[in-house]
Design a protein around this motif. Structure first.
Motif, mmCIF file in Angstrom:
data_model
loop_
_atom_site.group_PDB
_atom_site.id
_atom_site.type_symbol
_atom_site.label_atom_id
_atom_site.label_comp_id
_atom_site.label_asym_id
_atom_site.label_seq_id
_atom_site.Cartn_x
_atom_site.Cartn_y
_atom_site.Cartn_z
ATOM 1 N N GLY A 71 0.806 -1.206 0.000
ATOM 2 C CA GLY A 71 0.000 0.000 0.000
ATOM 3 C C GLY A 71 0.836 1.251 0.000
ATOM 4 N N GLY A 72 0.163 2.369 0.028
ATOM 5 C CA GLY A 72 0.796 3.666 0.063
ATOM 6 C C GLY A 72 -0.210 4.704 0.506
ATOM 7 N N GLY A 73 0.300 5.828 0.983
ATOM 8 C CA GLY A 73 -0.603 6.870 1.450
ATOM 9 C C GLY A 73 -1.469 6.348 2.574
ATOM 10 N N SER A 74 -2.750 6.538 2.462
ATOM 11 C CA SER A 74 -3.678 6.101 3.514
ATOM 12 C C SER A 74 -4.304 4.738 3.222
ATOM 13 C CB SER A 74 -4.782 7.147 3.693
ATOM 14 O OG SER A 74 -5.571 7.220 2.514
ATOM 15 N N MET A 75 -3.746 4.013 2.252
ATOM 16 C CA MET A 75 -4.336 2.732 1.839
ATOM 17 C C MET A 75 -3.385 1.565 2.098
ATOM 18 S SD MET A 75 -6.018 4.176 -1.695
ATOM 19 C CE MET A 75 -6.012 2.599 -2.434
ATOM 20 N N SER B 130 -8.432 -4.973 1.013
ATOM 21 C CA SER B 130 -7.963 -3.591 1.017
ATOM 22 C C SER B 130 -8.645 -2.795 2.118
ATOM 23 C CB SER B 130 -8.260 -2.915 -0.320
ATOM 24 O OG SER B 130 -7.579 -3.571 -1.358
ATOM 25 N N GLY B 131 -7.909 -1.826 2.622
ATOM 26 C CA GLY B 131 -8.453 -0.927 3.628
ATOM 27 C C GLY B 131 -7.832 0.442 3.475
ATOM 28 N N ALA B 132 -8.473 1.420 4.042
ATOM 29 C CA ALA B 132 -7.956 2.788 4.021
ATOM 30 C C ALA B 132 -8.378 3.473 5.303
ATOM 31 C CB ALA B 132 -8.500 3.550 2.825
ATOM 32 N N LEU B 133 -7.462 4.246 5.842
ATOM 33 C CA LEU B 133 -7.815 5.082 6.975
ATOM 34 C C LEU B 133 -8.388 6.364 6.385
ATOM 35 C CD1 LEU B 133 -4.725 4.600 9.312
ATOM 36 C CD2 LEU B 133 -6.761 3.186 9.078
#
Length: 105
Positions: free
Chosen positions: A27-31, A76-79
């Protein structure tokens, strides 16, 4: 937010190592994305899950959902909002327990 997600990816990677399961997190960033493969996919085709990998991912996702963590079916997840590090601790613990459950399955 990106710093917290980087921390989350690191803590998930630690959980994978502790549970000793063939999985990885990317992942990268918020993901972030969980893969039931020992090495991160290098291309689009590598990211497809085998039937066994898909079965293991479903076990993990169901466990996570039952314990307050919602991820989409690809793993997959994201904050999406700033949160305290305690939330990352919860995510990491649920992932560790879920990876241990996979190992028993």
């Amino acid at each position: 937010l990106n710093r917290l997600t980087k921390m989350a990816r690191h803590r998930i990677a630690e959980a994978i190592a502790i549970a000793d399961v063939p999985a990885c997190v990317t992942g990268g960033g918020s993901m972030f994305r969980l893969h039931m493969k020992p090495e991160p996919p290098k291309n689009y085709r590598d990211s497809f899950a085998s039937p066994d990998e898909a079965r293991k991912l479903k076990i993990l996702l169901d466990y996570a959902f039952d314990n307050g963590i919602m991820l989409i079916t690809t793993g997959s997840g994201a904050l999406s909002t700033a949160m305290p590090e305690a939330e990352i601790d919860t995510l990491a613990q649920v992932m560790l327990d879920g990876f241990r459950k996979i190992k028993q399955a």
